[in-house]
Design a protein around this motif. Structure first.
Motif, PDB file in Angstrom:
ATOM      1  N   SER A  81     -25.647  -4.848  -1.253  1.00  0.00           N
ATOM      2  CA  SER A  81     -27.198  -4.711  -1.525  1.00  0.00           C
ATOM      3  C   SER A  81     -27.755  -6.059  -1.776  1.00  0.00           C
ATOM      4  O   SER A  81     -27.296  -6.729  -2.474  1.00  0.00           O
ATOM      5  N   ILE A  82     -28.879  -6.372  -1.093  1.00  0.00           N
ATOM      6  CA  ILE A  82     -29.745  -7.486  -1.395  1.00  0.00           C
ATOM      7  C   ILE A  82     -30.832  -7.200  -1.944  1.00  0.00           C
ATOM      8  O   ILE A  82     -31.489  -7.819  -2.318  1.00  0.00           O
ATOM      9  N   ALA A  83     -31.077  -6.052  -2.471  1.00  0.00           N
ATOM     10  CA  ALA A  83     -32.339  -5.384  -2.848  1.00  0.00           C
ATOM     11  C   ALA A  83     -32.648  -6.190  -4.396  1.00  0.00           C
ATOM     12  O   ALA A  83     -33.617  -6.232  -4.826  1.00  0.00           O
ATOM     13  N   SER A 130     -40.768 -16.405  11.910  1.00  0.00           N
ATOM     14  CA  SER A 130     -40.976 -15.334  11.101  1.00  0.00           C
ATOM     15  C   SER A 130     -40.231 -14.655  10.375  1.00  0.00           C
ATOM     16  O   SER A 130     -38.947 -14.218  11.011  1.00  0.00           O
ATOM     17  N   ILE A 131     -39.966 -14.663   9.178  1.00  0.00           N
ATOM     18  CA  ILE A 131     -38.918 -13.986   8.463  1.00  0.00           C
ATOM     19  C   ILE A 131     -39.068 -12.427   7.972  1.00  0.00           C
ATOM     20  O   ILE A 131     -40.336 -12.308   7.328  1.00  0.00           O
ATOM     21  N   SER A 132     -38.130 -11.670   7.864  1.00  0.00           N
ATOM     22  CA  SER A 132     -38.418 -10.514   7.295  1.00  0.00           C
ATOM     23  C   SER A 132     -37.128 -10.011   6.800  1.00  0.00           C
ATOM     24  O   SER A 132     -35.813 -10.437   6.857  1.00  0.00           O
ATOM     25  N   ARG A 133     -37.230  -8.961   5.905  1.00  0.00           N
ATOM     26  CA  ARG A 133     -35.958  -8.355   5.296  1.00  0.00           C
ATOM     27  C   ARG A 133     -35.883  -6.967   5.253  1.00  0.00           C
ATOM     28  O   ARG A 133     -36.925  -6.396   5.143  1.00  0.00           O
ATOM     29  N   ASP A 134     -34.868  -6.128   5.241  1.00  0.00           N
ATOM     30  CA  ASP A 134     -34.851  -4.750   5.134  1.00  0.00           C
ATOM     31  C   ASP A 134     -33.726  -4.496   3.939  1.00  0.00           C
ATOM     32  O   ASP A 134     -32.598  -4.618   4.249  1.00  0.00           O
ATOM     33  N   ASN A 135     -34.255  -4.169   2.837  1.00  0.00           N
ATOM     34  CA  ASN A 135     -33.342  -4.050   1.708  1.00  0.00           C
ATOM     35  C   ASN A 135     -32.496  -2.678   1.676  1.00  0.00           C
ATOM     36  O   ASN A 135     -31.582  -2.926   1.240  1.00  0.00           O
ATOM     37  N   ALA A 136     -33.051  -2.066   2.344  1.00  0.00           N
ATOM     38  CA  ALA A 136     -32.345  -0.559   2.782  1.00  0.00           C
ATOM     39  C   ALA A 136     -31.180  -0.887   3.573  1.00  0.00           C
ATOM     40  O   ALA A 136     -30.052  -0.376   3.606  1.00  0.00           O
ATOM     41  N   GLU A 137     -31.111  -1.742   4.646  1.00  0.00           N
ATOM     42  CA  GLU A 137     -30.412  -2.040   5.517  1.00  0.00           C
ATOM     43  C   GLU A 137     -29.296  -3.212   5.005  1.00  0.00           C
ATOM     44  O   GLU A 137     -28.409  -3.806   5.966  1.00  0.00           O
TER      45      GLU A 137
END
Length: 117
Positions: free
Chosen positions: A27-29, A68-75
């Protein structure tokens, strides 16, 4: 420690686009800031984009308005959308956790981006 695997690089013509992806083994959350770095031959590693847990982003001047950067903490993934690519964007791209502009974790193998006609 989180292991990171980057993918999505390749050869693209100037003006083209690529989307890079970084998959984390855990996890990266809980990680406040994730970022993308790049390393080009003969140059120092450069931090090009960051994103916090809350979604606040930051960019190097060299890529602002193009990346553009984005993150998906669930994935447990971090993406980098790269548009209007230039030859000087050619480099190996890595993701990592970031604090104070410096990388915190272990490096993955990176993903190579070539921008050439």
């Amino acid at each position: 420690q989180v292991q990171l695997v980057e993918s999505g690089g390749g050869l693209v013509q100037p003006g083209g686009s690529l989307t890079l992806s970084c998959a984390a083994s855990t996890s990266i959350a809980h990680i406040n800031s994730m970022g993308w770095f790049r390393l080009a031959p003969g140059k120092q590693r450069e931090l090009v984009a960051t994103i916090t847990r809350s979604g606040t982003t930051g960019y190097a001047d060299s890529v602002k308005d193009r990346f553009s950067i984005s993150r998906d903490n669930a994935e447990n993934t971090v993406a980098l959308q790269m548009n209007s690519l230039k030859p000087e964007d050619s480099a190996i791209y890595y993701c990592n956790s970031v604090r104070g502009g410096l990388p915190l974790g272990s490096w993955g193998r990176g993903t190579q981006v070539y921008v050439s006609s």
